[in-house]
Design a protein around this motif. Sequence first.
Motif, PDB file in Angstrom:
ATOM      1  N   UNK A   1       0.920  -0.969  -0.021  1.00 11.44           N
ATOM      2  CA  UNK A   1      -0.133   0.123  -0.006  1.00 11.44           C
ATOM      3  C   UNK A   1       0.884   1.129   0.045  1.00 11.44           C
ATOM      4  N   UNK A   2       0.334   2.154  -0.888  1.00 11.85           N
ATOM      5  CA  UNK A   2       1.166   3.413  -1.013  1.00 11.85           C
ATOM      6  C   UNK A   2       0.402   4.648  -0.216  1.00 11.85           C
ATOM      7  N   UNK A   3       1.221   5.789   0.079  1.00  9.85           N
ATOM      8  CA  UNK A   3       0.433   6.920   1.039  1.00  9.85           C
ATOM      9  C   UNK A   3      -0.799   7.344   0.129  1.00  9.85           C
ATOM     10  N   UNK A   4      -0.928   7.610  -0.846  1.00 14.33           N
ATOM     11  CA  UNK A   4      -2.290   7.771  -1.628  1.00 14.33           C
ATOM     12  C   UNK A   4      -3.341   6.982  -1.743  1.00 14.33           C
ATOM     13  N   UNK A   5      -3.183   5.577  -1.451  1.00 18.33           N
ATOM     14  CA  UNK A   5      -4.266   4.664  -1.787  1.00 18.33           C
ATOM     15  C   UNK A   5      -5.314   4.734  -0.806  1.00 18.33           C
ATOM     16  N   UNK A   6      -6.496   4.487  -1.446  1.00 23.15           N
ATOM     17  CA  UNK A   6      -7.752   4.999  -0.875  1.00 23.15           C
ATOM     18  C   UNK A   6      -7.649   3.621   0.288  1.00 23.15           C
ATOM     19  N   UNK A   7      -8.223   3.934   1.591  1.00 20.34           N
ATOM     20  CA  UNK A   7      -8.316   2.902   2.670  1.00 20.34           C
ATOM     21  C   UNK A   7      -7.107   3.144   3.424  1.00 20.34           C
ATOM     22  N   UNK A   8      -6.040   3.934   3.323  1.00 23.57           N
ATOM     23  CA  UNK A   8      -4.794   3.769   4.219  1.00 23.57           C
ATOM     24  C   UNK A   8      -5.141   4.085   5.526  1.00 23.57           C
ATOM     25  N   UNK A   9      -5.889   5.389   5.569  1.00 27.69           N
ATOM     26  CA  UNK A   9      -6.327   5.972   6.950  1.00 27.69           C
ATOM     27  C   UNK A   9      -6.987   4.642   7.867  1.00 27.69           C
ATOM     28  N   UNK A  10      -8.051   4.104   7.115  1.00 28.39           N
ATOM     29  CA  UNK A  10      -9.050   3.086   7.622  1.00 28.39           C
ATOM     30  C   UNK A  10      -8.207   1.980   8.379  1.00 28.39           C
ATOM     31  N   UNK A  11      -7.069   1.385   7.260  1.00 28.70           N
ATOM     32  CA  UNK A  11      -6.166   0.285   7.868  1.00 28.70           C
ATOM     33  C   UNK A  11      -5.389   0.760   9.056  1.00 28.70           C
ATOM     34  N   UNK A  34       3.704  -4.730  11.278  1.00 24.69           N
ATOM     35  CA  UNK A  34       2.958  -5.151  10.059  1.00 24.69           C
ATOM     36  C   UNK A  34       1.487  -4.932  10.605  1.00 24.69           C
ATOM     37  N   UNK A  35       0.467  -4.441   9.658  1.00 24.12           N
ATOM     38  CA  UNK A  35      -0.754  -4.231   9.956  1.00 24.12           C
ATOM     39  C   UNK A  35      -1.610  -4.730   9.088  1.00 24.12           C
ATOM     40  N   UNK A  36      -2.601  -5.297   9.448  1.00 26.72           N
ATOM     41  CA  UNK A  36      -3.624  -5.970   8.437  1.00 26.72           C
ATOM     42  C   UNK A  36      -4.883  -5.523   9.190  1.00 26.72           C
ATOM     43  N   UNK A  37      -5.994  -5.828   7.885  1.00 23.59           N
ATOM     44  CA  UNK A  37      -7.314  -5.338   8.136  1.00 23.59           C
ATOM     45  C   UNK A  37      -8.174  -5.993   7.023  1.00 23.59           C
ATOM     46  N   UNK A  38      -8.960  -7.154   7.248  1.00 20.51           N
ATOM     47  CA  UNK A  38     -10.070  -7.621   5.962  1.00 20.51           C
ATOM     48  C   UNK A  38      -8.994  -7.971   4.941  1.00 20.51           C
ATOM     49  N   UNK A  39      -8.201  -8.404   5.119  1.00 17.99           N
ATOM     50  CA  UNK A  39      -7.289  -9.095   4.007  1.00 17.99           C
ATOM     51  C   UNK A  39      -6.208  -8.161   3.291  1.00 17.99           C
ATOM     52  N   UNK A  40      -6.354  -6.823   3.839  1.00 19.73           N
ATOM     53  CA  UNK A  40      -5.561  -5.948   3.249  1.00 19.73           C
ATOM     54  C   UNK A  40      -4.170  -5.695   4.333  1.00 19.73           C
TER      55      UNK A  40
END
Length: 264
Positions: A1-11, A34-40
């Motif tokens: 995941x990159x800084x501009x990707x959607x969902x980064x803050x929620x993750x 490492x951080x993970x949420x719903x398969x991301x």
Amino acid sequence: MRPGDEGALDLLLRGRIEVEGRLVDASNATLFCAIGLDGVSAQCVYKPVRGERPLWDFPDGTLAGREVAAYLVSEAAGFGLVPPTVLRPGPFGPGMVQLWVETREDDDLVDIVPVDRVPPGWRSVLRAHDRFGDPAVLVHADHPQVRLMAAFDAVVNNADRKGGHVLHATGGGVYGVDHGICLHADDKLRTVLWGWLGERLPQDAVEALRRLRSGLDGALGGQLHEHLTRAEVRALAERVDKLLAAGVFPEPSAKWPSIPWPAF
């Protein structure tokens, strides 16, 4: 995941954090996770408040919040220079969690080089001697996003912009990290990015400052008050007004060291 990707803050806000190591060169406890949420999944940096080293001039326990405030300022202005950053519970208590940025190898934007090897077009900041006693010069790239970072640092009153805090991401973006000692009410700007001092601010920086000033009178002001004192938010607005009125990059203060030590 990159800084501009959607969902980064929620993750970052809701993901499960697993500590994988520690960045031992950091002044405060800085954990690679490492951080993970719903398969991301992604990597992140976690700095627990309890691991902050006390400082004589910044209130204890405020550095994590200042990192979040710096992110909020960057986003409100449209600088896009700070990776997604949140304040949340973690394995060692509340702390700052920031998305990890993968960087290009051997492609630094700030360097110390022999005086006869300054890259073409780069800006020279300071002449000194290296650890062997040979003449050397501190330089940085004349890169448009690094130029924006110099304006951003002046706004947030960054007291510790080291060369190692300027990241050239693999995706091509430029990001600044380690903003724990920013946004003090007193002038404390210390940075290695002095290459444009006295030059006119570029138009994109002026537009960003105007957006920021407008935001400070609205929702952004309320968000920042969760992390900063009223005096610090007021000083931020005053710095924006001063930069817009001057229209040029600021010069170092004679009352405060202008470059952090060490510079990297």
